[in-house]
Write a protein that holds these residues in place. Sequence first.
Motif, PDB file in Angstrom:
ATOM      1  N   LYS A 129       0.831  -1.197   0.126  1.00 49.95           N
ATOM      2  CA  LYS A 129      -0.010  -0.008  -0.083  1.00 49.95           C
ATOM      3  C   LYS A 129       0.858   1.309  -0.051  1.00 49.95           C
ATOM      4  O   LYS A 129       1.857   1.166   0.598  1.00 49.95           O
ATOM      5  CB  LYS A 129      -0.844  -0.260   1.271  1.00 49.95           C
ATOM      6  CG  LYS A 129      -2.027  -1.014   1.352  1.00 49.95           C
ATOM      7  CD  LYS A 129      -3.250  -0.617   0.598  1.00 49.95           C
ATOM      8  CE  LYS A 129      -4.158  -1.423   0.761  1.00 49.95           C
ATOM      9  NZ  LYS A 129      -5.605  -1.159  -0.176  1.00 49.95           N
ATOM     10  N   THR A 130       0.273   2.262  -0.560  1.00 51.74           N
ATOM     11  CA  THR A 130       0.874   3.475  -0.480  1.00 51.74           C
ATOM     12  C   THR A 130       0.364   4.349   0.735  1.00 51.74           C
ATOM     13  O   THR A 130      -1.010   4.076   1.188  1.00 51.74           O
ATOM     14  CB  THR A 130       0.496   4.324  -1.651  1.00 51.74           C
ATOM     15  OG1 THR A 130       1.121   3.762  -2.940  1.00 51.74           O
ATOM     16  CG2 THR A 130       1.244   5.999  -1.660  1.00 51.74           C
ATOM     17  N   VAL A 131       1.111   4.909   1.702  1.00 53.43           N
ATOM     18  CA  VAL A 131       0.407   5.543   2.744  1.00 53.43           C
ATOM     19  C   VAL A 131       1.266   7.129   2.793  1.00 53.43           C
ATOM     20  O   VAL A 131       1.909   7.527   2.052  1.00 53.43           O
ATOM     21  CB  VAL A 131       1.413   4.992   3.995  1.00 53.43           C
ATOM     22  CG1 VAL A 131       0.579   3.342   4.204  1.00 53.43           C
ATOM     23  CG2 VAL A 131       2.796   4.898   4.190  1.00 53.43           C
ATOM     24  N   ILE A 132       0.605   8.047   3.673  1.00 51.11           N
ATOM     25  CA  ILE A 132       0.879   9.300   3.975  1.00 51.11           C
ATOM     26  C   ILE A 132       1.746   9.332   5.013  1.00 51.11           C
ATOM     27  O   ILE A 132       1.204   8.950   6.289  1.00 51.11           O
ATOM     28  CB  ILE A 132      -0.513  10.090   3.834  1.00 51.11           C
ATOM     29  CG1 ILE A 132      -1.417  10.111   2.579  1.00 51.11           C
ATOM     30  CG2 ILE A 132      -0.153  11.495   4.216  1.00 51.11           C
ATOM     31  CD1 ILE A 132      -0.686  10.392   1.429  1.00 51.11           C
ATOM     32  N   VAL A 133       2.742   9.952   4.954  1.00 52.79           N
ATOM     33  CA  VAL A 133       3.810  10.118   5.940  1.00 52.79           C
ATOM     34  C   VAL A 133       3.571  11.756   6.282  1.00 52.79           C
ATOM     35  O   VAL A 133       3.879  12.371   5.628  1.00 52.79           O
ATOM     36  CB  VAL A 133       5.263   9.982   5.724  1.00 52.79           C
ATOM     37  CG1 VAL A 133       6.274   9.897   6.618  1.00 52.79           C
ATOM     38  CG2 VAL A 133       5.435   8.293   5.304  1.00 52.79           C
ATOM     39  N   VAL A 134       3.373  12.037   7.319  1.00 53.68           N
ATOM     40  CA  VAL A 134       3.388  13.145   7.755  1.00 53.68           C
ATOM     41  C   VAL A 134       4.502  13.603   8.959  1.00 53.68           C
ATOM     42  O   VAL A 134       4.576  13.156  10.091  1.00 53.68           O
ATOM     43  CB  VAL A 134       1.954  13.600   8.722  1.00 53.68           C
ATOM     44  CG1 VAL A 134       1.991  15.043   9.071  1.00 53.68           C
ATOM     45  CG2 VAL A 134       0.685  13.135   7.747  1.00 53.68           C
ATOM     46  N   ASP A 135       5.396  14.364   8.457  1.00 52.17           N
ATOM     47  CA  ASP A 135       6.408  14.846   9.371  1.00 52.17           C
ATOM     48  C   ASP A 135       6.136  15.834  10.243  1.00 52.17           C
ATOM     49  O   ASP A 135       5.290  16.816   9.868  1.00 52.17           O
ATOM     50  CB  ASP A 135       7.348  15.415   8.534  1.00 52.17           C
ATOM     51  CG  ASP A 135       8.443  14.536   7.487  1.00 52.17           C
ATOM     52  OD1 ASP A 135       8.219  13.040   7.740  1.00 52.17           O
ATOM     53  OD2 ASP A 135       9.002  14.737   6.437  1.00 52.17           O
ATOM     54  N   LEU A 136       6.751  15.880  11.581  1.00 52.15           N
ATOM     55  CA  LEU A 136       6.137  16.466  12.549  1.00 52.15           C
ATOM     56  C   LEU A 136       7.344  17.366  13.099  1.00 52.15           C
ATOM     57  O   LEU A 136       8.463  16.797  13.341  1.00 52.15           O
ATOM     58  CB  LEU A 136       5.481  15.906  13.689  1.00 52.15           C
ATOM     59  CG  LEU A 136       4.084  15.004  13.059  1.00 52.15           C
ATOM     60  CD1 LEU A 136       3.539  14.082  14.217  1.00 52.15           C
ATOM     61  CD2 LEU A 136       3.005  15.950  12.787  1.00 52.15           C
ATOM     62  N   LYS A 137       6.985  18.658  13.858  1.00 53.11           N
ATOM     63  CA  LYS A 137       8.130  19.331  14.630  1.00 53.11           C
ATOM     64  C   LYS A 137       8.194  18.637  16.033  1.00 53.11           C
ATOM     65  O   LYS A 137       9.209  18.363  16.386  1.00 53.11           O
ATOM     66  CB  LYS A 137       7.540  20.609  14.878  1.00 53.11           C
ATOM     67  CG  LYS A 137       7.863  21.479  13.441  1.00 53.11           C
ATOM     68  CD  LYS A 137       7.162  23.164  13.670  1.00 53.11           C
ATOM     69  CE  LYS A 137       6.843  23.636  12.365  1.00 53.11           C
ATOM     70  NZ  LYS A 137       6.439  25.051  12.771  1.00 53.11           N
ATOM     71  N   SER A 138       7.028  18.280  16.456  1.00 55.24           N
ATOM     72  CA  SER A 138       6.921  17.619  17.644  1.00 55.24           C
ATOM     73  C   SER A 138       5.629  16.849  17.748  1.00 55.24           C
ATOM     74  O   SER A 138       4.598  17.200  16.903  1.00 55.24           O
ATOM     75  CB  SER A 138       6.958  18.659  18.940  1.00 55.24           C
ATOM     76  OG  SER A 138       6.080  19.465  18.889  1.00 55.24           O
ATOM     77  N   TYR A 139       5.542  15.941  18.875  1.00 56.02           N
ATOM     78  CA  TYR A 139       4.486  15.335  18.943  1.00 56.02           C
ATOM     79  C   TYR A 139       3.448  16.078  19.997  1.00 56.02           C
ATOM     80  O   TYR A 139       3.868  16.832  20.931  1.00 56.02           O
ATOM     81  CB  TYR A 139       4.359  13.734  19.601  1.00 56.02           C
ATOM     82  CG  TYR A 139       5.183  12.815  18.625  1.00 56.02           C
ATOM     83  CD1 TYR A 139       4.513  12.321  17.598  1.00 56.02           C
ATOM     84  CD2 TYR A 139       6.437  12.536  18.765  1.00 56.02           C
ATOM     85  CE1 TYR A 139       4.856  11.690  16.755  1.00 56.02           C
ATOM     86  CE2 TYR A 139       6.949  11.737  17.647  1.00 56.02           C
ATOM     87  CZ  TYR A 139       6.290  11.212  16.722  1.00 56.02           C
ATOM     88  OH  TYR A 139       6.764  10.305  15.839  1.00 56.02           O
ATOM     89  N   PRO A 140       2.258  16.147  20.016  1.00 60.40           N
ATOM     90  CA  PRO A 140       1.255  16.846  21.081  1.00 60.40           C
ATOM     91  C   PRO A 140       1.293  16.270  22.467  1.00 60.40           C
ATOM     92  O   PRO A 140       1.238  16.908  23.514  1.00 60.40           O
ATOM     93  CB  PRO A 140      -0.184  16.706  20.581  1.00 60.40           C
ATOM     94  CG  PRO A 140      -0.016  15.670  19.400  1.00 60.40           C
ATOM     95  CD  PRO A 140       1.408  15.468  19.072  1.00 60.40           C
ATOM     96  N   LEU A 141       1.639  14.889  22.707  1.00 61.77           N
ATOM     97  CA  LEU A 141       2.063  14.389  23.819  1.00 61.77           C
ATOM     98  C   LEU A 141       3.486  13.718  23.787  1.00 61.77           C
ATOM     99  O   LEU A 141       3.899  13.465  22.746  1.00 61.77           O
ATOM    100  CB  LEU A 141       0.910  13.318  24.172  1.00 61.77           C
ATOM    101  CG  LEU A 141      -0.350  13.940  23.970  1.00 61.77           C
ATOM    102  CD1 LEU A 141      -1.599  12.590  24.096  1.00 61.77           C
ATOM    103  CD2 LEU A 141      -0.712  14.527  25.456  1.00 61.77           C
ATOM    104  N   PRO A 142       3.946  13.162  24.858  1.00 65.56           N
ATOM    105  CA  PRO A 142       5.049  12.527  24.993  1.00 65.56           C
ATOM    106  C   PRO A 142       5.071  11.155  23.838  1.00 65.56           C
ATOM    107  O   PRO A 142       3.861  10.441  24.095  1.00 65.56           O
ATOM    108  CB  PRO A 142       5.234  12.038  26.491  1.00 65.56           C
ATOM    109  CG  PRO A 142       4.659  12.942  26.910  1.00 65.56           C
ATOM    110  CD  PRO A 142       3.278  13.444  26.396  1.00 65.56           C
TER     111      PRO A 142
END
Length: 188
Positions: A129-142
């Motif tokens: 499958k093709t997936v969407i990868v979302v790069d983040l600056k930080s996570y909202p929780l640990p």
Amino acid sequence: MARKTRRRFPLLPYHALSRRWLWPALLMIPAGVALWWVIPSNPSLNVQYAPLAFLISIVGALIAIYTLLTRQAHVRVGKGYFTVRTPLYPVVFSFARVTLYNPSQFNEIHPPMEEKPARRRLYRKLWGKTVIVVDLKSYPLPKWWLKLWFHPYLFHPRKQALVLPVDDWMALSRSLQTHITAWRQRRR
């Protein structure tokens, strides 16, 4: 005025779990009750094990409830955020945390040959499958907290990013693009 509903994008790892676990869990319930019923009437079996037999039914019921909840796991994009709804814990990710999002192959992120054979069989429909990868600056929780609630395949193993395996990855990508662009324009 009618409220506009946002589209849900079901998360495929949870749906694979649901398909695999639901029927065995449902069969555990009558099997545990039958065993609980048979143990006291059979003198060769020890009566003290009767509560343990009933525990099989309880565990089966809990697994069945969890597998029904896994069918509700999805991603939903809103005006300034996207929500990853897991069976037990939803998490909202603000667009301010998103640095980049792009499509990728699931088997490039989580190579199937590095997985145990049971996992390869369970998730065999995901590998191509093709997936969407979302790069983040930080996570909202640990991250340790998110790992308690999220499926391990929702995390990128080599960078700070979410992996979103959904059936209609193109629609999710368009939805993210539309909402993030509108959000950035509103912030100007």
